[in-house]
Design a protein around this motif. Structure first.
Motif, PDB file in Angstrom:
ATOM      1  N   GLY A   7       0.804  -1.216   0.000  1.00 37.02           N
ATOM      2  CA  GLY A   7       0.000   0.000   0.000  1.00 37.02           C
ATOM      3  C   GLY A   7       0.834   1.262   0.000  1.00 37.02           C
ATOM      4  N   ILE A   8       1.980   1.204  -0.633  1.00 43.30           N
ATOM      5  CA  ILE A   8       2.858   2.382  -0.695  1.00 43.30           C
ATOM      6  C   ILE A   8       2.770   2.978  -2.093  1.00 43.30           C
ATOM      7  CG2 ILE A   8       5.256   3.166  -0.569  1.00 43.30           C
ATOM      8  CD1 ILE A   8       5.710   0.900   1.472  1.00 43.30           C
ATOM      9  N   PRO A   9       2.351   4.229  -2.211  1.00 43.01           N
ATOM     10  CA  PRO A   9       2.229   4.826  -3.544  1.00 43.01           C
ATOM     11  C   PRO A   9       3.594   4.991  -4.202  1.00 43.01           C
ATOM     12  CG  PRO A   9       1.815   6.473  -1.841  1.00 43.01           C
ATOM     13  CD  PRO A   9       1.943   5.155  -1.138  1.00 43.01           C
ATOM     14  N   SER A  10       3.600   5.019  -5.533  1.00 41.63           N
ATOM     15  CA  SER A  10       4.879   5.120  -6.239  1.00 41.63           C
ATOM     16  C   SER A  10       5.508   6.501  -6.073  1.00 41.63           C
ATOM     17  CB  SER A  10       4.688   4.791  -7.720  1.00 41.63           C
ATOM     18  OG  SER A  10       3.700   5.636  -8.263  1.00 41.63           O
ATOM     19  N   GLU A  11       4.664   7.508  -5.887  1.00 40.42           N
ATOM     20  CA  GLU A  11       5.179   8.856  -5.646  1.00 40.42           C
ATOM     21  C   GLU A  11       4.976   9.227  -4.185  1.00 40.42           C
ATOM     22  OE1 GLU A  11       6.512  10.890  -8.089  1.00 40.42           O
ATOM     23  OE2 GLU A  11       6.342   9.232  -9.501  1.00 40.42           O
ATOM     24  N   LEU A  12       5.974   9.828  -3.610  1.00 45.96           N
ATOM     25  CA  LEU A  12       5.898  10.212  -2.196  1.00 45.96           C
ATOM     26  C   LEU A  12       6.299  11.671  -2.018  1.00 45.96           C
ATOM     27  CD1 LEU A  12       7.537   7.295  -0.125  1.00 45.96           C
ATOM     28  CD2 LEU A  12       5.172   8.039  -0.016  1.00 45.96           C
ATOM     29  N   GLU A  18      12.247   3.457  -0.414  1.00 46.63           N
ATOM     30  CA  GLU A  18      11.412   3.814   0.725  1.00 46.63           C
ATOM     31  C   GLU A  18      12.112   3.423   2.029  1.00 46.63           C
ATOM     32  OE1 GLU A  18      10.148   1.933  -1.766  1.00 46.63           O
ATOM     33  OE2 GLU A  18       8.982   3.501  -2.730  1.00 46.63           O
TER      34      GLU A  18
END
Lengths: 105, 105
Positions: free
Chosen positions: A8-13, A97
């Motif tokens: 559940g980690i978006p590709s853009e942060l 990340e």
């Protein structure tokens, strides 16, 4: 009830992500996801509760007030930060990340 | 104050290891290291406090009372177990250490 810290980690942060996993009286458990983020210049966390932080993936450098050396945390490393021990994130890995588990208590 | 969940693990693990990392009123954070261990037959944990468990390395199968399926946890997976929710460890990976972070709160 079951979940994964790695999903559940978006590709853009553009900003760090803070997700509360559990919250109860006096205790909060959260996931933090960083990528190249650092605390703003001159900013120090000064928290009312103790905080245990674990780096699950990635790496980070934390500065504690009145200590000369940056504390470098890599995967599996933890730090227990007492209440009102001022600290800041100097850097997190810019290439991947950094996934933290944080327990405020 | 700084430590690593991945270090200080003996090569032989006849019994599971439970190391308390932090303890405060109402909260205990510990590392558990297993290798092929399971709860004794017929044994169920029945705890007064909630418990958050995270598998940092390895894998494990947990059984919750009144649920048919075993909950399989691999690296990065967590489970929040409510107080008095009876549970047991059915298996942990026999080929490597399974390293848990457990927060009782």
């Amino acid at each position: 009830m079951k979940g994964s810290l790695l999903e559940g980690i978006p590709s853009e942060l553009p900003e760090e992500i803070f997700d509360t996993i559990c919250s109860a009286e006096r205790v909060k458990i959260e996931r933090i996801v960083s990528r190249g983020h650092a605390s703003p210049e001159g900013f120090w966390y000064d928290q009312e509760r103790n905080e245990f932080v674990l780096v699950v993936r990635g790496s980070a450098g934390l500065r504690l007030e009145n200590e000369d050396d940056i504390v470098v945390l890599k995967s599996g490393d933890y730090l227990n930060i007492g209440a009102h021990m001022k600290h800041r994130v100097e850097w997190t890995d810019p290439t991947c990340e950094t996934i933290w588990l944080a327990v405020q208590y």
